[in-house]
Structure formats: structure tokens, C-alpha cells
Write a protein that holds these residues in place. Structure first.
Motif, PDB file in Angstrom:
ATOM      1  N   ASP A   3      60.153  39.028   5.915  1.00  0.00           N
ATOM      2  CA  ASP A   3      60.473  37.864   5.088  1.00  0.00           C
ATOM      3  C   ASP A   3      61.072  38.397   3.779  1.00  0.00           C
ATOM      4  O   ASP A   3      60.373  38.546   2.766  1.00  0.00           O
ATOM      5  N   TRP A   4      62.368  38.686   3.798  1.00  0.00           N
ATOM      6  CA  TRP A   4      62.985  39.382   2.674  1.00  0.00           C
ATOM      7  C   TRP A   4      63.156  38.506   1.446  1.00  0.00           C
ATOM      8  O   TRP A   4      63.259  39.010   0.327  1.00  0.00           O
ATOM      9  N   GLN A   5      63.178  37.204   1.642  1.00  0.00           N
ATOM     10  CA  GLN A   5      63.257  36.301   0.473  1.00  0.00           C
ATOM     11  C   GLN A   5      61.969  36.393  -0.346  1.00  0.00           C
ATOM     12  O   GLN A   5      61.997  36.532  -1.576  1.00  0.00           O
ATOM     13  N   SER A   6      60.837  36.316   0.353  1.00  0.00           N
ATOM     14  CA  SER A   6      59.547  36.444  -0.346  1.00  0.00           C
ATOM     15  C   SER A   6      59.372  37.851  -0.904  1.00  0.00           C
ATOM     16  O   SER A   6      58.824  38.038  -2.005  1.00  0.00           O
ATOM     17  N   ALA A   7      59.824  38.851  -0.130  1.00  0.00           N
ATOM     18  CA  ALA A   7      59.701  40.236  -0.605  1.00  0.00           C
ATOM     19  C   ALA A   7      60.484  40.437  -1.900  1.00  0.00           C
ATOM     20  O   ALA A   7      60.023  41.117  -2.818  1.00  0.00           O
ATOM     21  N   GLU A   8      61.663  39.823  -1.973  1.00  0.00           N
ATOM     22  CA  GLU A   8      62.472  39.978  -3.191  1.00  0.00           C
ATOM     23  C   GLU A   8      61.795  39.311  -4.389  1.00  0.00           C
ATOM     24  O   GLU A   8      61.845  39.840  -5.510  1.00  0.00           O
ATOM     25  N   ILE A   9      61.166  38.177  -4.156  1.00  0.00           N
ATOM     26  CA  ILE A   9      60.446  37.498  -5.252  1.00  0.00           C
ATOM     27  C   ILE A   9      59.338  38.411  -5.789  1.00  0.00           C
ATOM     28  O   ILE A   9      59.170  38.574  -7.006  1.00  0.00           O
ATOM     29  N   SER A  10      58.593  39.026  -4.874  1.00  0.00           N
ATOM     30  CA  SER A  10      57.518  39.940  -5.291  1.00  0.00           C
ATOM     31  C   SER A  10      58.097  41.167  -5.987  1.00  0.00           C
ATOM     32  O   SER A  10      57.568  41.633  -7.004  1.00  0.00           O
ATOM     33  N   LYS A  11      59.175  41.708  -5.428  1.00  0.00           N
ATOM     34  CA  LYS A  11      59.808  42.897  -6.037  1.00  0.00           C
ATOM     35  C   LYS A  11      60.246  42.610  -7.469  1.00  0.00           C
ATOM     36  O   LYS A  11      60.028  43.418  -8.371  1.00  0.00           O
ATOM     37  N   GLU A  12      60.866  41.441  -7.678  1.00  0.00           N
ATOM     38  CA  GLU A  12      61.334  41.096  -9.025  1.00  0.00           C
ATOM     39  C   GLU A  12      60.164  40.866  -9.979  1.00  0.00           C
ATOM     40  O   GLU A  12      60.239  41.197 -11.167  1.00  0.00           O
ATOM     41  N   ALA A  13      59.089  40.290  -9.471  1.00  0.00           N
ATOM     42  CA  ALA A  13      57.899  40.083 -10.311  1.00  0.00           C
ATOM     43  C   ALA A  13      57.305  41.430 -10.714  1.00  0.00           C
ATOM     44  O   ALA A  13      56.862  41.616 -11.859  1.00  0.00           O
ATOM     45  N   ILE A  14      57.293  42.382  -9.772  1.00  0.00           N
ATOM     46  CA  ILE A  14      56.799  43.735 -10.082  1.00  0.00           C
ATOM     47  C   ILE A  14      57.694  44.377 -11.146  1.00  0.00           C
ATOM     48  O   ILE A  14      57.200  44.976 -12.104  1.00  0.00           O
ATOM     49  N   ARG A  15      59.008  44.262 -10.967  1.00  0.00           N
ATOM     50  CA  ARG A  15      59.939  44.851 -11.926  1.00  0.00           C
ATOM     51  C   ARG A  15      59.737  44.270 -13.317  1.00  0.00           C
ATOM     52  O   ARG A  15      59.729  44.990 -14.317  1.00  0.00           O
ATOM     53  N   LYS A  16      59.544  42.949 -13.398  1.00  0.00           N
ATOM     54  CA  LYS A  16      59.338  42.287 -14.690  1.00  0.00           C
ATOM     55  C   LYS A  16      58.055  42.787 -15.368  1.00  0.00           C
ATOM     56  O   LYS A  16      58.051  43.101 -16.563  1.00  0.00           O
ATOM     57  N   LEU A  17      56.992  42.892 -14.583  1.00  0.00           N
ATOM     58  CA  LEU A  17      55.723  43.370 -15.150  1.00  0.00           C
ATOM     59  C   LEU A  17      55.827  44.837 -15.574  1.00  0.00           C
ATOM     60  O   LEU A  17      55.254  45.241 -16.588  1.00  0.00           O
ATOM     61  N   GLU A  18      56.555  45.626 -14.783  1.00  0.00           N
ATOM     62  CA  GLU A  18      56.723  47.039 -15.138  1.00  0.00           C
ATOM     63  C   GLU A  18      57.490  47.165 -16.445  1.00  0.00           C
ATOM     64  O   GLU A  18      57.172  48.023 -17.286  1.00  0.00           O
ATOM     65  N   ASN A  19      58.497  46.305 -16.633  1.00  0.00           N
ATOM     66  CA  ASN A  19      59.234  46.312 -17.900  1.00  0.00           C
ATOM     67  C   ASN A  19      58.322  45.941 -19.067  1.00  0.00           C
ATOM     68  O   ASN A  19      58.403  46.533 -20.156  1.00  0.00           O
ATOM     69  N   GLU A  20      57.454  44.949 -18.837  1.00  0.00           N
ATOM     70  CA  GLU A  20      56.520  44.537 -19.889  1.00  0.00           C
ATOM     71  C   GLU A  20      55.533  45.666 -20.205  1.00  0.00           C
ATOM     72  O   GLU A  20      55.172  45.882 -21.373  1.00  0.00           O
ATOM     73  N   ALA A  21      55.103  46.384 -19.160  1.00  0.00           N
ATOM     74  CA  ALA A  21      54.202  47.527 -19.383  1.00  0.00           C
ATOM     75  C   ALA A  21      54.930  48.611 -20.183  1.00  0.00           C
ATOM     76  O   ALA A  21      54.341  49.245 -21.074  1.00  0.00           O
ATOM     77  N   ASP A  22      56.213  48.817 -19.877  1.00  0.00           N
ATOM     78  CA  ASP A  22      57.010  49.796 -20.624  1.00  0.00           C
ATOM     79  C   ASP A  22      57.115  49.408 -22.097  1.00  0.00           C
ATOM     80  O   ASP A  22      57.012  50.269 -22.990  1.00  0.00           O
ATOM     81  N   ASP A  23      57.340  48.102 -22.366  1.00  0.00           N
ATOM     82  CA  ASP A  23      57.422  47.640 -23.755  1.00  0.00           C
ATOM     83  C   ASP A  23      56.119  47.943 -24.499  1.00  0.00           C
ATOM     84  O   ASP A  23      56.133  48.419 -25.641  1.00  0.00           O
ATOM     85  N   LEU A  24      55.002  47.649 -23.841  1.00  0.00           N
ATOM     86  CA  LEU A  24      53.697  47.931 -24.459  1.00  0.00           C
ATOM     87  C   LEU A  24      53.537  49.429 -24.718  1.00  0.00           C
ATOM     88  O   LEU A  24      53.047  49.841 -25.767  1.00  0.00           O
TER      89      LEU A  24
END
Length: 224
Positions: A42-63
Motif C-alpha cells: 500500500d504505497w500511498q499509505s507508506a508514503e504518508i508514513s514516510k513523510e510523517a517520519i521525515r517531518k518529525l526527523e526534521n523537527e528533531a534536527d531543529d531541536l
């Protein structure tokens, strides 16, 4: 962002560390949804999760960057600045690995053999247990400081770290099981796909290794 971080440091230098670990742990936990979608192709759902992970990783980097910039050099605490920075680096790797796993597996549109699905999810879930256990230990940092890294609180955290080691040992066994299953059918699978399967399984195991390293670093800090 900078002002809010400085405000937090005014009351406690530990809270931003805990916030960063919470972000890294949250990032890792999205891998459960990602792999669930991946195994269903289910690549549509996988992409949603991947983007959410990327966003959180960016936020962790900012911190992380704010922490490194504003952590006082003359901090009057029973913990060295270098220890806090080393701990921060270990925490950050959890978020980085989660991002890398999702990025690689999605880019390759990876498809694991059916008999690998359940063992792989068992491995993912146990690695997430390791991340959660590391998060629990870091959540006790403020109490550890309040007690001078001694007494019942130090024993409690030491027990948490022992439990984290046990979880990491479990992930080693689960990782070997998954790798063996892939190896047994390696000749029937496309070689390039097999190489990336091994790589992703290794990265999943690395997640638990990094969580254990967070615990080890915290244990060293307590022992000083």
C-alpha cells in the motif's frame, strides 16, 4: 524557537533533551505504520508514513541544533556538557535511522517474501520496544539530577537500562531469524532486491542498537 529553547533552559537544561528523545521515539514508532503499509504494498499509505517520519526527523534536527547552540558551557550541573552532547547525538541517530529506513524501503518499493512478513514485523516491534525503553529512561533525567544521580532513582534507571539490554538481545535473535529466512530463498529472489532487503533489516536492527547506546551513555553519566 530560539527564545522558547532559552526559556526552557532557564528552568531546566534537561527538558529539551527529553523533548528531543520524545521526538526521536515518535519518529521511530511511525515505522510500525510504514512497514504495515509496505508489507501490503500500500504505497500511498507508506508514503504518508514516510513523510510523517521525515517531518518529525526534521523537527528533531531543529531541536538538536538549538540544544547544541544554547547549551551553556559553564553549566552548573552534576553532569558534564560533553555527556549531554554525547547523549543527544545517540538520541538523534534513532530519528535518523527511522528516516533512512523509510526512505530506502519506499524508494525501492521493497517487497519481502511472504514468509518473512511476520518475523519482520516482530523485529520492527521489538526494536520499537527498545526505543520506548530508552525514552522512558531519558524521561527520568530530571529526577536523576534532582537526586544527584544516587539512591532509588538511580537504581530505577539502572533497572530500566538492564531491561533495555534484554530487549536489544531479543532484537539480535529476531534479526538473525529474518536474515536466515531471506538467505534460505536467496537463490530464488532477484539479487539486487536481496541486497537491499539485507540492508533494511540491518538498519532496523541498528535502531535497537542506537536505543541501547542511549541507555549505555546514560549509565555512564550516572556512574561518573
Amino acid at each position: 524557537m530560539a527564545n522558547s529553547i532559552l526559556d526552557m533552559f532557564a528552568s531546566s537544561p534537561i527538558r529539551p533533551m527529553q523533548d528531543h528523545m520524545a521526538k526521536a521515539n515518535e519518529c521511530a514508532f511511525l515505522l510500525k505504520d510504514f512497514f504495515t503499509a509496505l508489507l501490503k504494498q500500500d504505497w500511498q499509505s507508506a508514503e504518508i508514513s514516510k513523510e510523517a517520519i521525515r517531518k518529525l526527523e526534521n523537527e528533531a534536527d531543529d531541536l538538536k541544533h538549538e540544544l547544541r547552540t544554547h547549551l551553556p558551557k559553564g553549566l552548573f550541573l552534576p553532569v558534564a556538557r560533553t555527556d549531554l552532547l554525547a547523549l543527544l547525538s545517540k538520541q538523534d541517530k534513532i530519528a535518523n535511522i527511522a528516516r533512512d529506513i523509510a526512505g530506502l524501503a519506499f524508494a525501492r518499493k521493497m517487497e519481502f517474501p511472504t514468509n518473512v512478513h511476520q518475523p519482520l514485523m516482530e523485529l520492527v516491534n521489538r526494536c520499537l520496544d527498545a526505543s520506548k525503553q530508552a525514552f522512558k529512561a531519558i524521561s527520568e533525567l530530571d529526577e536523576l539530577l534532582a537526586t544527584g544521580f544516587r539512591g532509588r532513582e538511580a537504581s530505577l534507571v539502572s533497572d530500566m537500562i538492564d531491561k533495555l539490554d534484554e530487549i536489544e538481545n531479543d532484537t539480535d535473535d529476531l534479526q538473525r531469524k529474518v536474515l536466515n529466512l531471506i538467505f534460505e530463498q536467496e537463490d530464488d529472489l532477484p539479487p539486487v532486491k536481496v541486497i537491499f532487503m539485507y540492508q533494511v533489516v540491518k538498519q532496523v536492527g541498528d535502531l535497537a542498537d542506537c536505543a541501547q547506546q542511549v541507555g549505555s551513555r546514560l549509565e555512564m553519566t550516572i556512574a561518573r
